[in-house]
Design an enzyme around this catalytic site. Structure first.
Site, short mmCIF file in Angstrom:
data_model
loop_
_atom_site.label_atom_id
_atom_site.label_comp_id
_atom_site.label_asym_id
_atom_site.label_seq_id
_atom_site.Cartn_x
_atom_site.Cartn_y
_atom_site.Cartn_z
N SER A 156 16.63 18.69 23.68
CA SER A 156 16.57 20.08 23.17
C SER A 156 16.54 21.00 24.61
CB SER A 156 15.06 20.30 22.83
OG SER A 156 15.23 21.55 22.02
N ASP B 188 19.29 19.66 11.97
CA ASP B 188 18.71 20.25 13.00
C ASP B 188 19.74 21.60 13.13
OD1 ASP B 188 18.12 21.06 15.72
OD2 ASP B 188 18.46 19.16 16.55
N HIS C 116 14.97 17.89 14.14
CA HIS C 116 15.01 18.08 15.55
C HIS C 116 13.74 17.69 15.91
CE1 HIS C 116 15.94 20.12 19.21
NE2 HIS C 116 14.76 20.47 19.28
#
Length: 322
Positions: A156, A252, A282
């Site tokens: 991320s 995601d 995610h």
């Protein structure tokens, strides 16, 4: 295949808790909630030796944790940057993942506690991340690391930082990075189609990402910096970036951005292994106690790292013997 049944069950469980979104919790409460969640959602089956250190960062000292598997010598190393929107997360929230990758890859992993926003806004986390990778290169001999096998990686926001560090290393030419591992990375600030499709009801929301960005960026012009948005790295620099492993998750909001960055690298002639995990959301790498695919994916990350570093050694030996 649609949303994986284990992910569906996890999302229903989270929904039943009726917790407010992070942007409503505020920074400190969001950090505490994420730390509590991480302890429950992800645990390491095997552990390796760890050592905690402090090194000088861009503005202040930052913590690092060194994960060393048994019997390593002249190891490759993964310098790892945790996820959390540049606002939440720390060494502890990603401890299980780093233990597992170190154990299964046989490589040293060094986790970096870079400065978090809003206390440390852009570009401080990027500079902290770069300084940590350079520190690893500078101290390779005492760490037992082969400085020709330094990888950077993260999930991320951590994947965003890893990509930015690769670009900075190319521009500053102070040390070399052999490989980058970007796990459902944030690569730009446009709300793409995957944001519109999966920006609500799939764990990470469009609203939370907007809040993260507001905490992280110093001014609106930062969205145009390649150090904040790797998709904007100039073409002439892209072709010199290191080989990459890029992972995304189907459901995601960040999926499109990760795929776009993979294609950008491929188009520039960079070696890329891109994989999108179907049915996943995610953060699934940190949900291994509830989502079995998460464990499988972490193992595949370790295998990818091991294979890359072993291939580098073989190629080096072939060149030396030719």
């Amino acid at each position: 295949m649609g949303l994986h049944p284990q992910v569906q069950s996890l999302l229903k469980m989270l929904e039943s808790r009726a917790l407010p979104p992070m942007e409503q919790l505020g920074v400190e409460e969001a950090r505490k909630a994420f730390e509590t969640s991480a302890r429950v959602m992800s645990k390491a089956e095997h552990k390796v030796k760890t050592e905690d250190k402090k090194i000088q960062g861009y503005e202040k000292e930052i913590a690092i944790r060194i994960y060393t598997p048994e019997g390593v010598k002249e190891s490759g190393v993964l310098v790892y940057y945790h996820g959390g929107g540049w606002v939440i997360g720390n060494i502890e929230t990603h401890d299980a993942l780093c233990h597992t990758v170190a154990y299964e890859s046989g490589c040293i992993v060094i986790s970096v506690d870079y400065g978090l926003a809003p206390e440390s806004k852009f570009p401080v986390p990027v500079e902290d991340a770069y300084i940590a990778a350079k520190w690893v290169s500078d101290h390779s001999e005492e760490l037992g690391i082969d400085k020709k096998r330094i990888a950077v990686g993260g999930d991320s926001a951590g994947g965003n930082l890893a990509a930015a560090v690769c670009y900075l290393a190319q521009e500053r030419k102070e040390f070399e990075i052999a490989f980058q591992m970007l796990l459902y990375p944030s690569t730009g600030f446009e709300f793409t189609e995957s944001y519109e499709k999966y920006g609500e009801g799939y764990y990470l929301t469009k609203g939370t990402m907007a809040w993260f960005r507001d905490q992280y960026l110093t001014n609106p012009e930062d969205t145009e910096s390649p150090l904040a948005a790797p998709l904007l790295i100039p073409e002439k620099a892209t072709k010199h970036l290191p080989p990459a492993y890029i992972m995304t998750a189907e459901f995601d909001p960040l999926c499109d951005g990760g795929e776009q960055f993979a294609n950008k690298l491929k188009d520039a002639g960079v070696e890329v292994h891109y994989v999108c995990y179907p049915g996943m959301i995610h953060g699934f790498l940190g949900m291994t106690e509830f989502v079995a695919v998460g464990k499988k994916a972490v193992s595949e990350i370790a295998s990818e790292l091991k294979a890359k570093f072993n291939a580098d050694v073989r190629q080096l030996n072939e060149r030396e013997n030719s």
